[in-house]
Enzyme design. Sequence first.
Site, short mmCIF file in Angstrom:
data_model
loop_
_atom_site.label_atom_id
_atom_site.label_comp_id
_atom_site.label_asym_id
_atom_site.label_seq_id
_atom_site.Cartn_x
_atom_site.Cartn_y
_atom_site.Cartn_z
N ASP A 350 0.84 -1.19 0.00
CA ASP A 350 0.00 0.00 0.00
C ASP A 350 0.89 1.25 0.00
OD1 ASP A 350 -2.64 1.37 0.49
OD2 ASP A 350 -1.61 1.96 2.33
N GLU A 386 1.64 -0.24 -4.95
CA GLU A 386 0.72 0.84 -5.31
C GLU A 386 1.62 2.06 -5.48
OE1 GLU A 386 -3.51 2.53 -3.69
OE2 GLU A 386 -1.87 2.43 -2.24
#
Length: 708
Positions: A350, A386
């Site tokens: 993330d 990401e």
Amino acid sequence: MFFEIPDRLRPGRPYPLGATFDGQGVNFAVFSANAEKVELCIFDAAGRHEVARLPLPDCTDEVWNGYLPEAGPGLLYGFRAYGPYDPQRGHRFNPYKLLLDPYARLLSGPLRWSDALFGYRLGSPRADLSFDRRDSAPAVPRSVVVEDVFNWGDDRRPIVPWSKTVIYEVHVRGISILRDDLRADVRGTFAALANPRFIDHLHRLGVTTIELMPVNAYMQDRFLLEKGLRNYWGYSPLSFFAPEPAYLSQGGLNDMRLAVRRLHAAGIEVILDVVYNHTSSGNELGPTICFRGLDNASYFRLVPGNERYYINETGCGNTLNISHPRVLQMVMDSLRYWAESFHIDGFRFDLGATLGREGTGFDPGSGFFDAILQDPLLSRLKLISEPWDIGPGGYQLGNHPPRFAEWNDKFRDGVRRFWRGDAGLRADFAARLSGSADLFSRRHRKPWASINYVASHDGFTLQDVVSYSQKHNEANGENNNDGHSENYSANWGTEGPTDDAAILAQRERVRRAMLATVMLAQGTPMLLAGDEFGRTQRGNNNAYCQDNDISWVDWTLAQTPAGSSLVNYVARLGIMRHYFSALQSDRFHYGAELEPGVRDIAWFDERAEELGPDAWQNPDARALAVQRAGVDDKGRTGIVLLFINAWHEPITFSFPAPQRRWYLLTDSAEEDSRAREMRQDTVDVQGYSVMVFANRVPKELRLADMGE
């Protein structure tokens, strides 16, 4: 207690960090460079009463440690850290606050909100410069000593080649909480992932890899609970080692291991979505639960010259200081723990751009990337980033080092816009369809580095992409101000649900066309769980706080005629992708000739004329034909031809030379298309649809569709 607690701890070892049972007792080790004293707090078996508070007797290389003889698995504990409370210099020690072990493998339960969790006095005019003396122990979960014992038998990682990988993004709770064919205590837990029906569904779709949204223990944010909402997604980590207690059923930690083992036995990999860019403690006004109380100045990136405040490149109030060697060690230890103790096959990071930040900004040669890429275990797993955060220079799509794949939001947005009918996108769409070489063809990276998707947990579901022109996040309690306003979506005539047959048919065509684009493009396809049968979030594009039927997967949709038809369609696409080497992602295609008259990729307009520079730049063009070819392991050349029409009316396409026998494999304009031989020189492609042809038919389709 089944042993007598001594008056003091014995000297311990500084490694490994955390609580380690050796068969005769437990060694405790916790890092803090700035603490003056650290105490081990021991609780009774129910966790209600603190029965002992023992100073860790030694500090070696800034690691406080001690040994408790006769203690063992199941012991409940926490820490208290002493040192300066001087927020303006970055120090926030408060021994009245019970602290989680950063390396705890299991937590006793959820956090219970109380004003006592805060290191400062809530409501004080001095805010976080004040000091709170209330004991936070009643509100803090206990860290639990565990012993990692599990019979893995002959478990082996499937090690699916990237070129053959198909990812399915899953929320552990949401995927099964509505499954009435499971016991109530199994729904919403790891145990449900091992259910044979779920595994059969994955096989049917051609899924090779499931990507689990965060499974680490996470915080239920106070502001959400006060609004009657809950943190559903889990991107608010309490622990980097302990699984979320709510995801464990009666088997405890081994529920997760058993699920992984059974998925592996079925040939399916398991990837974890992990959050190492921030913690759940928020900004300077957040609670003191773990890292802030142990060593705030080491664990977090603070504003230089004004260390009271946190650098916030994550949008979550703080940024973990990965540049610190002990913090980086913790992240690496966490990754290895999941990989070794749970046999996890890879990780999706993330806000990966945050992890790659050094003092000068994002650096693909940062310590974080270097540490992973040199690791003999982690470097061989699937690694996905990401590639953005909200800090300066935070958009880094295509700039990660080799071995990393990246979520490609340019694919998502470009494909949505193209199928919406936006002008001037033919060249961009072709780039996305051919692996986004403009982004990834550098440093010997492969097309699989592009994770191709049109829907993920963050944003609209696929059904909502074709059903809503605007976001509808009113249920989040923020007056619809949260979430992205531009979704590149279209409702095709009516906002939300409708009984209009023409609108429903149009939505189905566009949805199937988008799925074909994802599954047949070069790169690594990723499906959002439930998109294969029409899951909706009723227009909510930021459902992070909706732990209810807005977010949960409704499996009854798969039993409806429309849902069943769409599942069959996705299954067909999966068969095609796995069958034709031309659709896989081992290298970029640039038009190399494989045999006379056959190139690995070729582009045409609807008249079967190759596209030149002027044609590529034609803003009004909505038609495109792409032919891809590859040689399989038996030396056979497989050719796949896509006729693509993003115009609102039918377009007649001609087949390119040389003439050959073509078979139609699927037509996204048809609800239930079947493979058949094409005997004409032209074909009409309906508006907003794609037709897929090949020079031969995969066995599974030939048997099912042609009766051979």
